[in-house]
Design an enzyme around this catalytic site. Structure first.
Site, short mmCIF file in Angstrom:
data_model
loop_
_atom_site.label_atom_id
_atom_site.label_comp_id
_atom_site.label_asym_id
_atom_site.label_seq_id
_atom_site.Cartn_x
_atom_site.Cartn_y
_atom_site.Cartn_z
N HIS A 142 0.80 -1.23 0.00
CA HIS A 142 0.00 0.00 0.00
C HIS A 142 0.82 1.27 0.00
O HIS A 142 0.25 2.36 -0.01
CB HIS A 142 -0.94 0.04 1.21
CG HIS A 142 -2.12 -0.86 1.08
ND1 HIS A 142 -3.31 -0.46 0.52
CD2 HIS A 142 -2.30 -2.15 1.43
CE1 HIS A 142 -4.17 -1.46 0.53
NE2 HIS A 142 -3.58 -2.51 1.09
N LYS A 195 -9.73 13.51 3.69
CA LYS A 195 -8.78 12.40 3.75
C LYS A 195 -7.92 12.61 4.97
O LYS A 195 -7.97 13.67 5.60
CB LYS A 195 -7.93 12.35 2.48
CG LYS A 195 -7.32 13.71 2.11
CD LYS A 195 -6.59 13.70 0.77
CE LYS A 195 -7.48 13.60 -0.43
NZ LYS A 195 -7.41 12.32 -1.12
N ARG A 196 -7.12 11.58 5.34
CA ARG A 196 -6.20 11.78 6.45
C ARG A 196 -5.32 13.01 6.20
O ARG A 196 -5.02 13.34 5.05
CB ARG A 196 -5.33 10.54 6.64
CG ARG A 196 -6.08 9.37 7.27
CD ARG A 196 -6.68 9.74 8.61
NE ARG A 196 -5.67 9.85 9.63
CZ ARG A 196 -5.35 8.88 10.48
NH1 ARG A 196 -5.99 7.73 10.46
NH2 ARG A 196 -4.43 9.07 11.40
N LYS A 202 -0.29 14.57 1.25
CA LYS A 202 -1.61 14.80 0.66
C LYS A 202 -1.86 16.30 0.40
O LYS A 202 -2.78 16.68 -0.29
CB LYS A 202 -2.70 14.23 1.56
CG LYS A 202 -2.71 12.68 1.59
CD LYS A 202 -3.79 12.16 2.52
CE LYS A 202 -3.85 10.65 2.63
NZ LYS A 202 -4.66 10.00 1.56
N THR A 227 -8.86 6.20 -2.86
CA THR A 227 -10.19 5.70 -3.20
C THR A 227 -11.22 6.81 -3.01
O THR A 227 -12.29 6.77 -3.61
CB THR A 227 -10.58 4.49 -2.33
OG1 THR A 227 -10.35 4.83 -0.95
CG2 THR A 227 -9.79 3.26 -2.70
N LYS A 280 -14.77 7.71 -5.12
CA LYS A 280 -16.11 7.95 -4.55
C LYS A 280 -16.66 9.29 -5.03
O LYS A 280 -17.84 9.41 -5.37
CB LYS A 280 -16.04 7.99 -3.02
CG LYS A 280 -15.50 6.75 -2.37
CD LYS A 280 -15.16 7.06 -0.90
CE LYS A 280 -14.25 6.01 -0.31
NZ LYS A 280 -13.69 6.41 0.99
C1 LIG Z 1 -12.44 6.52 1.34
C2 LIG Z 1 -12.04 6.95 2.70
C3 LIG Z 1 -10.71 7.27 2.96
C4 LIG Z 1 -9.64 7.26 1.90
O1 LIG Z 1 -9.58 8.51 1.28
P1 LIG Z 1 -8.37 8.93 0.33
O2 LIG Z 1 -8.81 10.24 -0.23
O3 LIG Z 1 -8.29 7.88 -0.72
O4 LIG Z 1 -7.17 9.02 1.17
C5 LIG Z 1 -10.38 7.68 4.25
N1 LIG Z 1 -11.31 7.76 5.22
C6 LIG Z 1 -12.60 7.47 4.99
C7 LIG Z 1 -13.59 7.61 6.11
C8 LIG Z 1 -13.02 7.06 3.73
O5 LIG Z 1 -14.30 6.76 3.53
#
Ligand SMILES: *Cc1c(COP(=O)(O)O)cnc(C)c1O
Length: 829
Positions: free
Chosen positions: A369, A560-561, A566, A666, A670
């Site tokens: 990952h 995101k985190r 990022k 991911t 979404k």
């Molecule tokens: C999808 C998701 C992530 C991953 O987000 P990235 O933008 O791909 O880092 C992190 N936290 C939650 C709650 C998510 O649903």
């Protein structure tokens, strides 16, 4: 595999799935399980009663699914993951079991509001971010598509912390999600396995001259199974997620009980049960703590024991393992499984090394990952020798055999041996878990095309040279059931009216939307859907932050985190520049900027970034000169349930990591699936998203991965980027000089200094291109027909990013597994 008539019959009489039947079940459950008179029940009681009514309807399918798999000689897929970021279970189970509308109506007839009831459930937040969410999506897809796939993980008593701002900086609060019990879990008192730590290895010499090893003494704790049924969409298969909880063994207590030290015994009991107490809240960093190593071994040992027991209970032999069992390692967290399976096969089942190794390699596969060095797990040899002495021995032997093979292929290449070794000899001796996972697996995959290429060229280049055929790509995906059907019911209905419902199982069918993307009537409906979703989000924002936002403007979302790579700072610099332009009297297109995300509790830089974003937001949101032309909101406690409200409302999706650092992402999928346009770098799956939606329907900017490498090699000072860029210079100076803070100049000065002199992720270097990309977005947003065409085209072309495609890729390229015909639908059920 019994054939007697009374055990092949369905284990239960079918339960009704209509409103009336559900109403009856909920009311019965209120009395029988919750133990309350419906007249006195609270909303939480209604949540529990409803959950029991749904669970009754799922568990029969679970038993039928299991019987079918047992009867049909299928290959089972086991997914080993330290993390599952599941979210709320009631709504997911209702939706996948196909009784959501009926239950909503049943509750209404009982005088209850469905939306209020489901909101009482805590998220099951047993993960940090993308890695854990991927695991949850994969389990859902395995069940939906009818694969015999099972998840194994840890039943943390405390999941991901709850985030609050006090008032600007992140403060962590424990997530005691099991406090009121959990109606979804089935404790399995009979599935308890002793797990050993410490102790010593004893050598036994047999008469035939062979040597046998046993691992003895030390301490033991029990791993007890808790099962969470995982429903496939469409009332079909129900698979199982088995989470392990730690329990003290009785023997262990006895030592002290015999000495009469009752209190000490009980205290020790809770000490040993602490193994499954808490999720480590670190995303993309390795932890290196003894308790973490024990967590990893604990869940791996219990899972492998369970897998082998099931295998033999079904009548298979160890030689059958590669045909019956595939085990996927989600990152290196479960990589100790390679040594543990070797130990079981040799020490418990008496296989010799070569045969055990052959079986091992055919069973395991490993998903990587990350390429970031700080995220690569290593364990000090001393620690591993103390905690897992037999495993350390086995790892040495694996390494020895492996390096002998390398020596034969590359004679005299000592540097290569050092690079490939499972033991890193520099700076204290450490076990490289990624190397253990690679050597012990028949397939290694990255999670997006670029990421897999970089794995081959950099991190695993030497391994790739040895075994090119072992490296495959499996691009991540997301489940449309959660991220469309549940999160965006309005858009789901909109799609249903236009193109039917087949896309729910086969997301490529969204392509049927394409001929209509420019249709004015359709666009108008789409805009209405977006608007409703924005209103829903505006309500959440008001409830959580007190900030009022307008819903007729562009919603610009970065969720995101929080991590330097990022680049939340890149977005923040843009926000500050917009603020300055508004105050300078420029006519800037209005927007709402939304941030969400948690920082690892010990990651000070990330916490500084959160704090500064909150302070900047506070200044902007209260500046009368700005009014509602710009709002900036940091939604606290970003988690799955919040994501389902934020994502459907987004117009612009910020995917702006430094190229080469985001393995896949991911969140990007979404958001695009819900009709947001991406502003993004050529990183991770953004590249494949661009290829899918077309260059005109995405805003790509910034340095590519190879340009980042070249830029770094030039070693320019970041400050040099400010020359000739007055707007950017002013922004950085405002941060440095504490313009946005009344009491914490130090943090702001430090962050400004960091940008000017360190900037390890090239925020300043990419800023001009980023601002230009945001301006392209603004220009397109000013032309609603063009924007809506692009947004609808994104939706129509996101089919590839379904988790169902991801799972099929794993099944074909890695597991050699096939789906079973789905469990038959039953009347009314
Ligand atoms: C999808 C998701 C992530 C991953 O987000 P990235 O933008 O791909 O880092 C992190 N936290 C939650 C709650 C998510 O649903």
């Amino acid at each position: 595999m019994s054939t007697s008539a009374d055990t092949t019959a369905p284990p239960l009489s079918p339960l009704p799935h209509d409103t009336e039947g559900l109403k009856q079940s909920i009311r019965d459950a209120m009395v029988r399980f919750v133990g309350k008179d419906p007249k006195q029940a609270t909303q939480r009681d209604w949540l529990d009663a409803t959950s029991f009514a749904v669970r009754e309807r799922m568990i029969e399918r679970r038993l039928l699914t299991r019987r079918q798999f047992d009867a049909e000689d299928v290959k089972r897929v086991y997914y080993l993951s330290m993390e599952y970021l599941i979210g709320r279970m009631l709504e997911a189970n209702l939706r996948n079991t196909g009784i959501l509308d009926e239950t909503r109506e049943a509750l209404a007839q009982l005088g209850q509001d469905y939306d209020e009831i489901v909101a009482w459930e805590d998220d099951a937040a047993l993960g940090n971010g993308g890695l854990g969410r991927l695991a949850a999506c994969i389990l859902e897809s395995l069940a939906t598509q009818g694969y015999p796939g099972f998840g194994y993980g840890i039943r943390y008593e405390y999941g991901m912390f709850r985030q609050q701002f006090e008032p600007y900086r992140q403060v962590e609060h424990p997530d005691n999600w099991l406090r009121y019990g959990n109606p979804w879990e089935f404790p399995r008192a009979e599935r308890k396995y002793p797990i050993r730590f410490y102790g010593e290895v004893v050598e036994h010499h047999r008469n035939d001259g062979s040597v046998h090893y046993s691992w003895e003494d030390g301490e033991q704790i029990l791993a007890m199974a808790y099962d969470y049924p995982t429903a496939g969409y469409g009332r079909r298969n129900v698979n199982n997620l088995r989470l392990w909880g730690a329990k003290a063994t009785r023997d262990f207590d006895l030592r002290y009980f015999n000495e009469g030290d009752y209190i000490r015994a009980v205290a020790d009991k809770s000490q040993s049960e602490s193994i499954s107490m808490v999720l480590y809240p670190n995303d993309a960093t390795a932890i290196g703590k003894e308790l973490r190593l024990k967590q990893e071994y604990f869940f791996v040992a219990a899972s492998l024991h369970d897998i082998l027991d099931r295998h033999t209970e079904l009548g298979y032999t160890l030689d059958d393992l590669p045909h019956q069992v595939a085990i996927q390692l989600n990152d290196t967290h479960p990589a100790i499984a390679v040594a543990e399976l070797m130990r079981l096969l040799m020490d418990r089942h008496g296989l010799h090394w070569a045969r055990a190794w052959e079986l091992c390699r055919q069973v395991f596969a490993y998903t990587n990952h990350t390429l970031m060095p700080e995220a690569l797990e290593t364990w000090p040899v001393d620690l591993m020798t103390r905690v897992l002495p037999r495993h350390m021995q086995i790892i040495y032997r694996i390494n020895h055999e492996f390096l002998e093979m390398v020596r034969r292929r590359f004679p005299g290449d000592e540097e290569r041996l050092k690079r490939l070794s499972l033991i890193d000899e520099e700076g204290g001796r450490n076990v490289r878990m990624a190397h253990l996972a690679v050597v012990g697996s028949h397939q290694i995959n990255g999670v997006a095309a670029l990421h897999t290429e970089l794995l081959k060229q950099t991190l695993f280049a030497d391994f790739y040279q040895l075994w090119p055929e072992r490296f495959v790509n499996v691009t991540n995906g997301v489940t449309p059931r959660l991220w469309m059907i549940q999160a965006n019911p309005e858009l789901t209905e909109f799609l249903g009216e236009k193109i039917g419902h087949d896309w729910q199982y086969d997301l490529e069918r969204l392509r049927a939307l394409e001929p209509w993307v420019a249709d004015p009537e359709l666009q108008q409906k789409f805009q209405q859907v977006k608007r409703k979703n924005k209103e829903r989000l505006a309500t959440l924002v008001r409830e959580r932050t007190g900030i009022r936002i307008r819903t007729d403007v562009l919603f610009d979302v970065q969720i995101k985190r929080i991590h330097e790579y990022k680049r939340q700072l890149l977005k923040l610099l843009h926000v500050i520049e917009l603020y300055n332009r508004i105050r300078d009297g420029e006519n800037v297109p209005p927007r709402v900027v939304i941030f969400g995300g948690k920082a690892a509790p010990g990651y000070q830089r990330a916490k500084d970034i959160i704090q500064v974003i909150n302070e900047v937001a506070d200044v902007i949101n209260h500046d009368p000169q700005v009014g509602d032309r710009l709002k900036c909101v940091f939604i606290p406690n970003y988690e799955v349930s919040a994501a389902t409200v934020i994502i459907p409302a987004a117009d612009l999706s910020e995917q702006i990591s430094t190229a080469g650092f985001e393995a896949s992402g991911t969140g990007n999928m979404k958001l695009a699936l819900n009709g947001a346009l991406t502003v993004g770098t050529l990183d991770g799956a953004n590249i494949e998203i661009r290829d899918a939606v077309g260059e005109d329907n995405i805003f790509i900017f910034g340095m590519t991965e190879s340009e980042v490498v070249a830029h770094r090699a030039r070693g320019e000072v970041p400050e040099a980027m400010l020359a000739g860029r007055p707007a950017l210079s002013r922004t950085v100076e405002m941060i440095e000089q504490g313009y946005f803070t009344c009491d914490d100049n130090a943090t702001h000065a430090e962050l400004g200094h960091y940008l000017r002199h360190q900037d390890p992720f090239f925020v300043l270097a990419d800023y001009p291109a980023y601002r230009e990309a945001c301006e392209r977005a603004d220009a397109l947003y000013a032309q609603p027909e063009c924007w809506n065409t692009a947004a609808l085209t994104n939706i129509a072309r996101m089919g590839y990013f379904s988790i169902d495609r991801t799972v099929r890729d794993y099944a074909e390229k890695i597991w050699d597994a096939t789906p079973e015909p789905v469990a038959p639908k039953r009347n009314g059920g």
